[in-house]
Design an enzyme around this catalytic site. Structure first.
Site, PDB file in Angstrom:
ATOM      1  N   GLN A   1       7.137   3.863   3.873  1.00 21.61           N
ATOM      2  CA  GLN A   1       5.726   3.467   3.915  1.00 21.61           C
ATOM      3  C   GLN A   1       5.513   2.198   4.747  1.00 21.61           C
ATOM      4  O   GLN A   1       4.475   2.054   5.401  1.00 21.61           O
ATOM      5  CB  GLN A   1       5.245   3.241   2.471  1.00 21.61           C
ATOM      6  CG  GLN A   1       3.750   3.369   2.287  1.00 21.61           C
ATOM      7  CD  GLN A   1       3.280   4.810   2.137  1.00 21.61           C
ATOM      8  OE1 GLN A   1       3.875   5.602   1.424  1.00 21.61           O
ATOM      9  NE2 GLN A   1       2.204   5.157   2.814  1.00 21.61           N
TER      10      GLN A   1
ATOM     11  N   ASN B   1      -1.978  19.394  -1.673  1.00 23.81           N
ATOM     12  CA  ASN B   1      -3.065  18.752  -0.932  1.00 23.81           C
ATOM     13  C   ASN B   1      -2.807  18.695   0.579  1.00 23.81           C
ATOM     14  O   ASN B   1      -3.690  19.013   1.376  1.00 23.81           O
ATOM     15  CB  ASN B   1      -3.276  17.348  -1.523  1.00 23.81           C
ATOM     16  CG  ASN B   1      -4.325  16.583  -0.770  1.00 23.81           C
ATOM     17  OD1 ASN B   1      -4.011  15.811   0.132  1.00 23.81           O
ATOM     18  ND2 ASN B   1      -5.572  16.820  -1.100  1.00 23.81           N
TER      19      ASN B   1
ATOM     20  N   LYS C   1       0.851  -1.192   0.000  1.00 19.93           N
ATOM     21  CA  LYS C   1       0.000   0.000   0.000  1.00 19.93           C
ATOM     22  C   LYS C   1       0.876   1.227   0.000  1.00 19.93           C
ATOM     23  O   LYS C   1       1.816   1.331   0.795  1.00 19.93           O
ATOM     24  CB  LYS C   1      -0.884   0.009   1.266  1.00 19.93           C
ATOM     25  CG  LYS C   1      -1.839   1.180   1.317  1.00 19.93           C
ATOM     26  CD  LYS C   1      -3.086   0.927   0.503  1.00 19.93           C
ATOM     27  CE  LYS C   1      -3.868   2.185   0.175  1.00 19.93           C
ATOM     28  NZ  LYS C   1      -3.387   2.896  -1.052  1.00 19.93           N
TER      29      LYS C   1
ATOM     30  N   LYS D   1       5.338   1.700  -3.049  1.00 12.80           N
ATOM     31  CA  LYS D   1       5.258   3.052  -3.607  1.00 12.80           C
ATOM     32  C   LYS D   1       5.525   2.957  -5.097  1.00 12.80           C
ATOM     33  O   LYS D   1       6.195   2.033  -5.551  1.00 12.80           O
ATOM     34  CB  LYS D   1       6.312   3.957  -2.964  1.00 12.80           C
ATOM     35  CG  LYS D   1       6.000   5.426  -3.061  1.00 12.80           C
ATOM     36  CD  LYS D   1       5.115   5.858  -1.913  1.00 12.80           C
ATOM     37  CE  LYS D   1       4.712   7.311  -2.013  1.00 12.80           C
ATOM     38  NZ  LYS D   1       4.077   7.761  -0.767  1.00 12.80           N
TER      39      LYS D   1
ATOM     40  N   ASP E   1      -0.011  10.668  -4.565  1.00 12.19           N
ATOM     41  CA  ASP E   1       1.098  11.313  -3.848  1.00 12.19           C
ATOM     42  C   ASP E   1       1.336  12.614  -4.647  1.00 12.19           C
ATOM     43  O   ASP E   1       0.430  13.065  -5.361  1.00 12.19           O
ATOM     44  CB  ASP E   1       2.335  10.395  -3.799  1.00 12.19           C
ATOM     45  CG  ASP E   1       3.375  10.840  -2.773  1.00 12.19           C
ATOM     46  OD1 ASP E   1       3.243  10.513  -1.597  1.00 12.19           O
ATOM     47  OD2 ASP E   1       4.337  11.551  -3.159  1.00 12.19           O
TER      48      ASP E   1
ATOM     49  N   THR F   1      -4.434  13.528   5.081  1.00 11.44           N
ATOM     50  CA  THR F   1      -3.026  13.679   5.469  1.00 11.44           C
ATOM     51  C   THR F   1      -2.844  14.982   6.252  1.00 11.44           C
ATOM     52  O   THR F   1      -2.230  14.995   7.325  1.00 11.44           O
ATOM     53  CB  THR F   1      -2.099  13.640   4.243  1.00 11.44           C
ATOM     54  OG1 THR F   1      -2.459  12.509   3.440  1.00 11.44           O
ATOM     55  CG2 THR F   1      -0.649  13.518   4.646  1.00 11.44           C
TER      56      THR F   1
HETATM   57  N1  GLU Z   1       1.079   9.083  -0.559  1.00 11.27           N
HETATM   58  C1  GLU Z   1       0.538   9.012   0.771  1.00 11.27           C
HETATM   59  C2  GLU Z   1       1.642   8.706   1.757  1.00 11.27           C
HETATM   60  O1  GLU Z   1       2.759   9.141   1.578  1.00 11.27           O
HETATM   61  C3  GLU Z   1      -0.687   8.108   0.882  1.00 11.27           C
HETATM   62  C4  GLU Z   1      -0.535   6.722   0.377  1.00 11.27           C
HETATM   63  C5  GLU Z   1      -1.835   5.933   0.323  1.00 11.27           C
HETATM   64  O2  GLU Z   1      -2.889   6.470   0.628  1.00 11.27           O
HETATM   65  O3  GLU Z   1      -1.751   4.754  -0.034  1.00 11.27           O
HETATM   66  O4  GLU Z   1       1.458   8.075   2.769  1.00 11.27           O
END
Ligand code: GLU
Length: 447
Positions: free
Chosen positions: A115, A245, A94, A130, A170, A214
């Site tokens: 992540q 965002n 994820k 990612k 992202d 976020t």
């Molecule tokens: N890009 C976001 C992060 O850095 C969210 C990733 C997601 O929702 O899977 O955590």
């Protein structure tokens, strides 16, 4: 953080350097986590015996692919696509997709590595991954963005799935791009598999609060840190970097909690608006017109400045732009202003030297793995809603997000205490995330 590593950890790190030459951001992210794990490997030799650290630093799978598309002038364009499926001990891979011209394999690898621990900290069943591309959405027509997304998914679809790997957005990937990606996935597979992507629109399988999550989560986390120190956002001056965002929704939540965000930035400079950033105008400039903060400055009749946004005094600093945006010189400015807290809305925005400066000065520091986990946590809530073919109200979803952020804050502190570094959110986040993944990896055998 820049202390010496325990010999087992040093061996693992040396191997990372050898296997991933030139990938400086990935080296930095690994070094940062390993820097917290000394007391863990000492207490748990079973992790070293099972080769957990070396295994964790090696992605389970890395996919690199060509993304051909045709621009509006009829010319063939070639970009490079990536997906790093880093660790699936806790759940399907994820993590978001980043579309930005500077994206290289090492960028995606550092983000995928971060992540793993961030996702573990949420307490939800999601592994770490990612992806992205060196495609630059800036200056592209909507048609070009759509054709690029369709081409990107034409390769990516075979690697992802609701039980396998679940991308999201992202930098450079928002609701519009997720729509095109989902549309192409649906077309190719002939399946309405809602849970394959998160960040979808609310009318077609998305979750309430995902766009805000976020930024809101960051401020909830920061609120917990301030409360722990006996204070709050009420009446506080706050500086946010970025104006995408994460920044936009962080500003909104700070204002709801009685603070005032007096400055924000973009790649071209920053604005200081003593009355508080005008969110409607900022959203119009950034989300609708997709242009620079100079437009914001012009309309407000204020100066558009260049240089460091951290030269603006504030009690709370929220870096929400991108990796390594805040260096030691910025950190010294922040210290001189008497700032109480720096919490990372972006992934790895503070350099290791900056973190050292902040920690030596006794400023509370919330690392991104903990502080910005609200986005991916709400993605996991979107997956829950998709799996049960349900959709929750804004209030219910926001309450879940707030509860998750409180839980992360609590876990960081309890873990930091248990490992002899009270109040250290970096150690707490790294150790809590690591031990959860490591225990699952032990249980699953050598795979
Ligand atoms: N890009 C976001 C992060 O850095 C969210 C990733 C997601 O929702 O899977 O955590």
């Amino acid at each position: 953080m820049t202390d010496e590593l325990d010999p087992h950890l040093q061996d693992a790190y040396t191997e990372v350097l050898r296997r991933n030459p030139g990938e400086l951001e990935f080296h930095q992210a690994v070094r940062e986590v390993l820097g917290s794990l000394g007391p863990v490997v000492e207490r748990h030799p079973e992790y070293t015996d099972a080769g957990i650290i070396t295994r964790l630093c090696e992605p389970e799978r890395q996919i690199v692919f060509r993304v051909p598309w045709v621009d509006d002038a009829g010319r063939v364009q070639i970009n490079r696509g990536f997906r790093v499926e880093f660790n699936s001990a806790l759940g399907p891979y994820k993590g978001g997709l980043r579309f930005r011209p500077t994206v290289l394999a090492g960028t995606v690898k550092f983000l995928g590595f971060e992540q793993i621990f961030k996702n573990a900290l949420t307490g939800l069943p999601i592994g770490g991954g990612k992806g992205g591309s060196d495609f630059d959405p800036k200056g592209k027509s909507p048609g070009e963005v759509m054709r690029f997304c369709q081409s990107f998914m034409t390769e990516l679809y075979r690697h992802i799935g609701e039980h396998t790997d679940v991308p999201a957005g992202d930098i450079g990937v928002g609701g519009r791009e997720i729509g095109y990606l989902f549309g192409q996935y649906k077309r190719i597979t002939n399946r309405y598999e809602s849970g394959v992507l998160t960040g979808k629109g609310v009318t077609w399988g998305g979750s309430q609060v995902r766009p805000e999550a976020t930024g809101y989560g960051l401020v909830y986390f920061a609120e917990q840190v301030l409360a722990h120190r006996g204070t709050s956002f009420d009446g506080r001056r706050v500086v946010v970097s970025g104006s995408g965002n994460v920044a936009i929704h962080a500003i909104a939540k700070v204002h709801q909690l009685g603070g005032t965000v007096v400055a924000c930035s973009d790649s071209g400079g920053f604005v200081v608006d003593e009355a508080g950033i005008d969110l409607d105008l900022l959203r119009d400039v950034k989300e609708r017109r997709r242009t620079s903060l100079t437009a914001y400055a012009e309309e407000r009749g204020i100066e558009h400045r260049t240089g460091s946004v951290w030269s603006v005094p504030a009690t709370v600093a929220l870096p929400c732009a991108t990796q390594n945006e805040l260096d030691a010189a910025d950190a010294r400015l922040i210290v001189d202003h008497g700032c109480l807290l720096v919490a990372e809305g972006a992934n790895m925005p503070c350099t290791p030297e900056a973190v050292d400066v902040l920690r030596e000065a006794g400023i509370a520091f919330g690392p991104g793995k903990a502080a910005n986990a609200g986005g991916v946590a709400t993605s996991a809530l979107e997956m829950q809603q998709n799996a049960s073919r349900d959709s929750w109200s804004f209030e219910h979803t926001e309450a879940r997000l707030a509860e998750i952020m409180r839980g992360i804050h609590e876990r960081c502190l309890t873990t930091a205490d248990a490992y002899g570094t009270p109040g250290d959110y970096v150690a707490g986040a790294n150790i809590a995330g690591f031990t959860q993944v490591a225990d699952a990896m032990l249980a699953l055998g050598v795979i």
